[in-house]
Design a protein around this motif. Structure first.
Motif, PDB file in Angstrom:
ATOM      1  N   LEU A   1     -14.993  -5.898 -16.133  1.00 35.58           N
ATOM      2  CA  LEU A   1     -13.852  -5.192 -15.560  1.00 35.58           C
ATOM      3  C   LEU A   1     -12.591  -6.044 -15.621  1.00 35.58           C
TER       4      LEU A   1
ATOM      5  N   THR B   1     -10.110   1.156 -13.111  1.00 39.30           N
ATOM      6  CA  THR B   1     -11.376   0.849 -12.438  1.00 39.30           C
ATOM      7  C   THR B   1     -12.179   2.113 -12.169  1.00 39.30           C
TER       8      THR B   1
ATOM      9  N   TYR C   1     -13.623   3.151 -15.399  1.00 43.40           N
ATOM     10  CA  TYR C   1     -14.622   2.157 -15.813  1.00 43.40           C
ATOM     11  C   TYR C   1     -15.956   2.417 -15.117  1.00 43.40           C
TER      12      TYR C   1
ATOM     13  N   ALA D   1     -11.359  -0.647  -5.533  1.00 44.18           N
ATOM     14  CA  ALA D   1     -10.117  -0.671  -6.309  1.00 44.18           C
ATOM     15  C   ALA D   1      -9.014   0.108  -5.601  1.00 44.18           C
TER      16      ALA D   1
END
Length: 496
Positions: free
Chosen positions: A101, A202, A205, A479
């Protein structure tokens, strides 16, 4: 009866040629004139030997030239196939290459267009600070007369002058403060945009991570169902199982395969969404890593204090309030006049008078002030500045309240995800796996029905998907919380 031949160079095994030279032989079946007459007999052979008596070690001339090319062609094809296999293997490795990440966020920081645009707006606002505090440009004056104007010293021919406006004391400083606060707002907008993009990256992801894990789990369960479908077929063949079990296994397998097709389609969309934030081609391969540090023990009260100090939206609202206060002060100073100072010189012609001032140029200093008499306009500007100040105060309060709620809400989500992850990892998943193993052994020993086995498989599938969903939710909530706070959680802990 003679046997017909298509080629004149071929002769029948039973026929002879009346024109055959002495010492020559008839062409054998399938031989051609090309083989016997184009390539002459090698000189190193014994001249006493006839053509039909050539040693076996003597190579055919065609084979002697053809063999190297065959080998070259063979090795070329071999190398080409090996290269193709290597390229396919490399593509598969790239498609499954794990990317952390942090690396993805670094790419977004460098390549995301929205972040670049916000950064350039900030740089543009920074460049406007210095001009806002500068004096106005001086005014250069040049006057020429169509007809000479007579004076006591002679005819007035031309006039030169320069003047400079000096705003009322404090105006330039306040204008600089307004520009500085606007630049600070642009800076906080840049930080806010960066954090928002990081949160979106994020989120995409971990959504891709969840889809990958779902595909992996479904593939593993599909393999298990294939295995038990074969077991059911063997049991049906021996008469210990009904045919309905075989059909149920096939239906369940078809359902999982259908889910896999849907998941792979979702993965293409999720990958395209992630790559769009990274400003890369939509099919650029990327495989997310498993999230780590899935624990959370911070208190909402401590995080709220940090968020009030570091959240970009709150800092931008503070900058807007400072800009509004400066604009109010500037509106008050509009009631005061500005001063303009100038210097002029008039060119006088000589020889037209008998005075001692004949032809002497005239010099003058000029002082001007504007008279602010349009009070309606200035009053409107003042009321506008006060309204903007009140609006800025309300906006600051709104962002503060919103921050308190969002931190509280995200804290609860992370605490819930942490507890569920621990519960599934330590209790639910081990129990579901144990139940499936028990059902497997019981089914193979004819103690458990096939429907019970399928139910155990479905339960484990559901629990594993929920577990990975909670892991993805934890990463996404973290996040979002860092976006609201304005700094990473690791730094927030140090401040507390």
């Amino acid at each position: 009866m003679k046997t017909p031949y298509l080629f004149s160079g071929l002769s029948s095994p039973t026929s002879t040629s009346s024109r055959r030279r002495p010492g020559s032989r008839s062409l054998g079946w399938g031989e051609s004139l090309f083989e016997n007459h184009v390539f002459h007999q090698p000189r190193d052979l014994d001249p006493g030997l006839r053509r039909g008596d050539e040693p076996e070690k003597q190579l055919n001339p065609i084979n002697r030239y053809k063999t190297p090319w065959v080998l070259i062609l063979f090795f070329s094809c071999f190398l080409l196939l090996r290269f193709h296999a290597f390229a396919e293997n490399k593509m598969e490795q790239d498609a499954t290459k794990m990317v952390s990440l942090q690396d993805v966020l670094k790419i977004a920081q460098k390549q995301n267009p929205a972040i670049k645009a916000a950064q350039k707006r900030w740089e543009a606002e920074m460049e406007s600070i210095s001009p806002s505090r500068s004096f106005p440009d001086p005014v250069l004056t040049f006057v020429t007369y169509k007809e000479e104007l007579q004076t006591r010293a002679g005819p007035l021919e031309k006039k030169y002058g320069i003047s400079q406006k000096f705003p009322f004391p404090g105006k330039r400083k306040i204008k600089g403060k307004v520009a500085k606060e606007k630049a600070r707002m642009a800076e906080e907008a840049y930080k806010s945009k960066s954090l928002k993009v990081f949160s979106q990256v994020t989120n995409a992801y971990y959504e891709l991570f969840y889809i990958d894990q779902s595909i992996r789990v479904n593939q593993q369960l599909a393999d298990q169902i294939r295995h038990f479908a074969r077991v059911a077929e063997r049991k049906y063949a021996t008469g210990s199982q009904t045919q309905s079990s075989v059909f149920r296994a096939q239906v369940e397998l078809a359902k999982i395969l259908n889910d896999l097709i849907t998941l792979k389609q979702k993965r293409i969309s999720a990958l395209a969404r992630l790559n769009s934030f990274l400003n890369r081609p939509t099919r650029e391969p990327l495989a997310p890593e498993k999230p780590t540090h899935l624990t959370f023990d911070d208190k909402a009260e401590d995080l709220i204090k940090v968020a009030k100090k570091y959240r970009p939206e709150i800092l931008a609202a503070n900058a807007l309030l400072g800009k509004s206060e400066a604009a109010t002060s500037l509106a008050v100073r509009q009631y005061f006049p500005d001063l303009t100072v100038g210097y002029e010189i008039s060119k006088i012609g000589s020889g037209n008078t008998n005075t001692t001032f004949d032809g002497k140029d005239a010099e003058a200093f000029r002082f001007q002030v504007n008279v602010p008499i349009w009070f309606n306009q200035m009053n409107s500007q003042y009321r506008e500045a006060k309204a903007m100040r009140a609006s800025s105060e309300a906006l600051l309060m709104d962002w503060t309240n919103r921050t308190m709620f969002e931190v509280e809400d995200l804290t609860v989500k992370m605490e819930t995800a942490t507890r569920l992850i621990k519960l599934f990892k330590d209790t639910v998943l081990p129990q579901a796996e144990q139940a499936l193993k028990s059902s497997q052994s019981g089914y193979e020993a004819d103690r458990v029905r096939f429907l019970d086995l399928l139910d155990s498989i479905r339960t484990l599938l559901q629990f594993e998907l929920e577990y990975y969903r909670y892991e993805a939710n934890f990463g996404q909530a973290k996040a979002e919380l860092e976006r609201v706070m304005g700094i990473p959680l690791s730094e927030a802990k140090k401040l507390n």
